[in-house]
Design a protein around this motif. Structure first.
Motif, PDB file in Angstrom:
ATOM      1  N   GLU A 293       0.827  -1.207   0.000  1.00 24.04           N
ATOM      2  CA  GLU A 293       0.000   0.000   0.000  1.00 24.04           C
ATOM      3  C   GLU A 293       0.861   1.257   0.000  1.00 24.04           C
ATOM      4  O   GLU A 293       0.518   2.258  -0.630  1.00 24.04           O
ATOM      5  CB  GLU A 293      -0.924   0.002   1.220  1.00 24.04           C
ATOM      6  N   LEU A 294       1.989   1.198   0.685  1.00 23.85           N
ATOM      7  CA  LEU A 294       2.896   2.342   0.758  1.00 23.85           C
ATOM      8  C   LEU A 294       3.535   2.615  -0.604  1.00 23.85           C
ATOM      9  O   LEU A 294       3.567   3.755  -1.080  1.00 23.85           O
ATOM     10  CB  LEU A 294       3.990   2.063   1.796  1.00 23.85           C
ATOM     11  N   ILE A 295       4.065   1.557  -1.219  1.00 24.49           N
ATOM     12  CA  ILE A 295       4.700   1.666  -2.536  1.00 24.49           C
ATOM     13  C   ILE A 295       4.116   0.576  -3.431  1.00 24.49           C
ATOM     14  O   ILE A 295       4.670  -0.523  -3.510  1.00 24.49           O
ATOM     15  CB  ILE A 295       6.232   1.482  -2.461  1.00 24.49           C
ATOM     16  N   PRO A 296       2.995   0.840  -4.107  1.00 17.23           N
ATOM     17  CA  PRO A 296       2.435  -0.175  -5.012  1.00 17.23           C
ATOM     18  C   PRO A 296       3.482  -0.619  -6.033  1.00 17.23           C
ATOM     19  O   PRO A 296       4.285   0.191  -6.511  1.00 17.23           O
ATOM     20  CB  PRO A 296       1.280   0.571  -5.697  1.00 17.23           C
ATOM     21  N   ARG A 297       3.490  -1.908  -6.323  1.00 18.32           N
ATOM     22  CA  ARG A 297       4.507  -2.468  -7.210  1.00 18.32           C
ATOM     23  C   ARG A 297       4.529  -1.760  -8.561  1.00 18.32           C
ATOM     24  O   ARG A 297       5.572  -1.591  -9.175  1.00 18.32           O
ATOM     25  CB  ARG A 297       4.235  -3.963  -7.404  1.00 18.32           C
ATOM     26  N   GLY A 298       3.353  -1.307  -9.020  1.00 17.25           N
ATOM     27  CA  GLY A 298       3.288  -0.599 -10.303  1.00 17.25           C
ATOM     28  C   GLY A 298       4.078   0.685 -10.290  1.00 17.25           C
ATOM     29  O   GLY A 298       4.692   1.070 -11.289  1.00 17.25           O
ATOM     30  N   ILE A 299       4.087   1.383  -9.140  1.00 19.25           N
ATOM     31  CA  ILE A 299       4.867   2.617  -9.019  1.00 19.25           C
ATOM     32  C   ILE A 299       6.353   2.298  -9.026  1.00 19.25           C
ATOM     33  O   ILE A 299       7.147   2.947  -9.697  1.00 19.25           O
ATOM     34  CB  ILE A 299       4.491   3.368  -7.722  1.00 19.25           C
ATOM     35  N   ALA A 300       6.752   1.277  -8.257  1.00 20.49           N
ATOM     36  CA  ALA A 300       8.170   0.921  -8.156  1.00 20.49           C
ATOM     37  C   ALA A 300       8.741   0.583  -9.529  1.00 20.49           C
ATOM     38  O   ALA A 300       9.882   0.946  -9.842  1.00 20.49           O
ATOM     39  CB  ALA A 300       8.337  -0.261  -7.198  1.00 20.49           C
ATOM     40  N   LYS A 301       7.952  -0.092 -10.360  1.00 20.24           N
ATOM     41  CA  LYS A 301       8.423  -0.459 -11.696  1.00 20.24           C
ATOM     42  C   LYS A 301       8.686   0.773 -12.551  1.00 20.24           C
ATOM     43  O   LYS A 301       9.524   0.751 -13.451  1.00 20.24           O
ATOM     44  CB  LYS A 301       7.394  -1.359 -12.382  1.00 20.24           C
ATOM     45  N   LEU A 302       7.974   1.870 -12.276  1.00 20.40           N
ATOM     46  CA  LEU A 302       8.160   3.087 -13.058  1.00 20.40           C
ATOM     47  C   LEU A 302       9.369   3.894 -12.584  1.00 20.40           C
ATOM     48  O   LEU A 302       9.811   4.807 -13.265  1.00 20.40           O
ATOM     49  CB  LEU A 302       6.901   3.963 -12.965  1.00 20.40           C
TER      50      LEU A 302
ATOM     51  N   ASP B  73      -1.533  -0.701 -15.219  1.00 22.27           N
ATOM     52  CA  ASP B  73      -2.501  -1.696 -14.756  1.00 22.27           C
ATOM     53  C   ASP B  73      -2.142  -2.162 -13.350  1.00 22.27           C
ATOM     54  O   ASP B  73      -3.014  -2.289 -12.477  1.00 22.27           O
ATOM     55  CB  ASP B  73      -2.524  -2.901 -15.705  1.00 22.27           C
ATOM     56  N   ALA B  74      -0.823  -2.419 -13.135  1.00 21.85           N
ATOM     57  CA  ALA B  74      -0.363  -2.852 -11.811  1.00 21.85           C
ATOM     58  C   ALA B  74      -0.554  -1.743 -10.785  1.00 21.85           C
ATOM     59  O   ALA B  74      -0.950  -1.981  -9.647  1.00 21.85           O
ATOM     60  CB  ALA B  74       1.110  -3.267 -11.881  1.00 21.85           C
ATOM     61  N   LEU B  75      -0.294  -0.500 -11.206  1.00 20.25           N
ATOM     62  CA  LEU B  75      -0.437   0.648 -10.310  1.00 20.25           C
ATOM     63  C   LEU B  75      -1.876   0.807  -9.842  1.00 20.25           C
ATOM     64  O   LEU B  75      -2.150   1.080  -8.677  1.00 20.25           O
ATOM     65  CB  LEU B  75       0.026   1.921 -11.030  1.00 20.25           C
ATOM     66  N   LEU B  76      -2.831   0.628 -10.773  1.00 18.47           N
ATOM     67  CA  LEU B  76      -4.244   0.813 -10.462  1.00 18.47           C
ATOM     68  C   LEU B  76      -4.918  -0.456  -9.940  1.00 18.47           C
ATOM     69  O   LEU B  76      -6.091  -0.430  -9.571  1.00 18.47           O
ATOM     70  CB  LEU B  76      -4.983   1.296 -11.720  1.00 18.47           C
ATOM     71  N   GLY B  77      -4.169  -1.546  -9.924  1.00 16.52           N
ATOM     72  CA  GLY B  77      -4.746  -2.800  -9.434  1.00 16.52           C
ATOM     73  C   GLY B  77      -5.544  -3.553 -10.482  1.00 16.52           C
ATOM     74  O   GLY B  77      -6.203  -4.546 -10.179  1.00 16.52           O
ATOM     75  N   LEU B  78      -5.481  -3.087 -11.739  1.00 18.67           N
ATOM     76  CA  LEU B  78      -6.255  -3.749 -12.792  1.00 18.67           C
ATOM     77  C   LEU B  78      -5.670  -5.106 -13.163  1.00 18.67           C
ATOM     78  O   LEU B  78      -6.375  -5.959 -13.709  1.00 18.67           O
ATOM     79  CB  LEU B  78      -6.315  -2.854 -14.039  1.00 18.67           C
ATOM     80  N   ASP B  79      -4.379  -5.295 -12.880  1.00 17.58           N
ATOM     81  CA  ASP B  79      -3.782  -6.596 -13.162  1.00 17.58           C
ATOM     82  C   ASP B  79      -4.408  -7.682 -12.297  1.00 17.58           C
ATOM     83  O   ASP B  79      -4.508  -8.837 -12.692  1.00 17.58           O
ATOM     84  CB  ASP B  79      -2.267  -6.554 -12.961  1.00 17.58           C
ATOM     85  N   LEU B  80      -4.862  -7.307 -11.085  1.00 17.34           N
ATOM     86  CA  LEU B  80      -5.532  -8.271 -10.206  1.00 17.34           C
ATOM     87  C   LEU B  80      -6.881  -8.677 -10.784  1.00 17.34           C
ATOM     88  O   LEU B  80      -7.304  -9.827 -10.668  1.00 17.34           O
ATOM     89  CB  LEU B  80      -5.719  -7.661  -8.813  1.00 17.34           C
ATOM     90  N   VAL B  81      -7.564  -7.716 -11.407  1.00 15.99           N
ATOM     91  CA  VAL B  81      -8.852  -8.013 -12.037  1.00 15.99           C
ATOM     92  C   VAL B  81      -8.652  -9.000 -13.183  1.00 15.99           C
ATOM     93  O   VAL B  81      -9.405  -9.969 -13.327  1.00 15.99           O
ATOM     94  CB  VAL B  81      -9.512  -6.710 -12.558  1.00 15.99           C
TER      95      VAL B  81
END
Length: 208
Positions: free
Chosen positions: A137-146, A172-180
């Motif tokens: 939650e602190l650093i979503p994986r999608g942000i770290a990748k960027l 998608d990873a940042l917004l959680g759409l990859d989970l969907v």
């Protein structure tokens, strides 16, 4: 990376980017991967893997002594960073350690927060079982990748002409759409496994 290796990745407004250069095999990619591995463990990889596969990757990654097949008994990565929120700056220290116990890998995650007396103490406000969720939650994986760019990977992305897909997957990873998308695939597989009817009818039900 044998022994203790420390990298200062602090940036300033005048110098907001850090460039790491080196010859092939010098360890540039390993450095970037280690940061992601420290923060996310098994979830740091782009492809899903079993716990067994993950432990095999870790075993191969632990430093081997020069000229021998013997590897160190343990390895660890520490990432220390500042996090700004609502005008306050918090400083955290995340450590992930792996111990090789006769071929079995034991992993330990630790999170510490800097207190007013400038010491780091273990995060006590959140239960240990929730520490990984706290990092996510602190650093979503999608942000770290960027934040971390591997020049060789960028070159391959550009040559393959699929940069749009790569950028889309990050957001998608940042917004959680990859989970969907993953949930959709899992439901599809589950439906096929637990049905005895015609495949066409099954697929129609899934689409509904």
């Amino acid at each position: 990376y044998r022994g203790r290796n420390e990298f200062d990745l602090k940036t300033t407004q005048e110098k907001p980017i850090i460039l790491c250069g080196g010859t092939n095999g010098a360890g540039k990619t390993t450095l970037f991967e280690s940061i992601m591995l420290c923060l996310y463990g098994k979830e740091s990889f782009d492809t899903k893997m079993t716990q067994k596969d993950y432990h095999q990757v870790i075993q191969r990654s632990i430093h081997r002594f020069l000229g021998t097949k013997k590897s160190a008994d343990e390895a660890s990565i520490i990432v220390q960073f500042q996090y700004a929120h609502e005008g306050k700056i918090f400083e955290y220290q995340v450590m992930r350690m792996w111990q090789n116990n006769d071929g079995k890998i034991d992993e330990k995650l630790s999170i510490k927060e800097k207190t007013s007396d400038e010491n780091f103490t273990e995060l006590g406000s959140i239960e240990e079982s929730q520490w990984q969720s706290f990092i996510n939650e602190l650093i979503p994986r999608g942000i770290a990748k960027l934040f971390f760019f591997d020049g060789e990977k960028i070159q391959s992305i550009a040559e393959e002409g699929n940069e749009d897909i790569q950028i889309k997957s990050s957001f998608d990873a940042l917004l959680g759409l990859d989970l969907v998308e993953q949930l959709n695939n899992d439901l599809r597989i589950n439906k096929l496994r637990n049905s005895e009817g015609d495949n066409k009818q099954i697929l129609e039900e899934i689409e509904k």
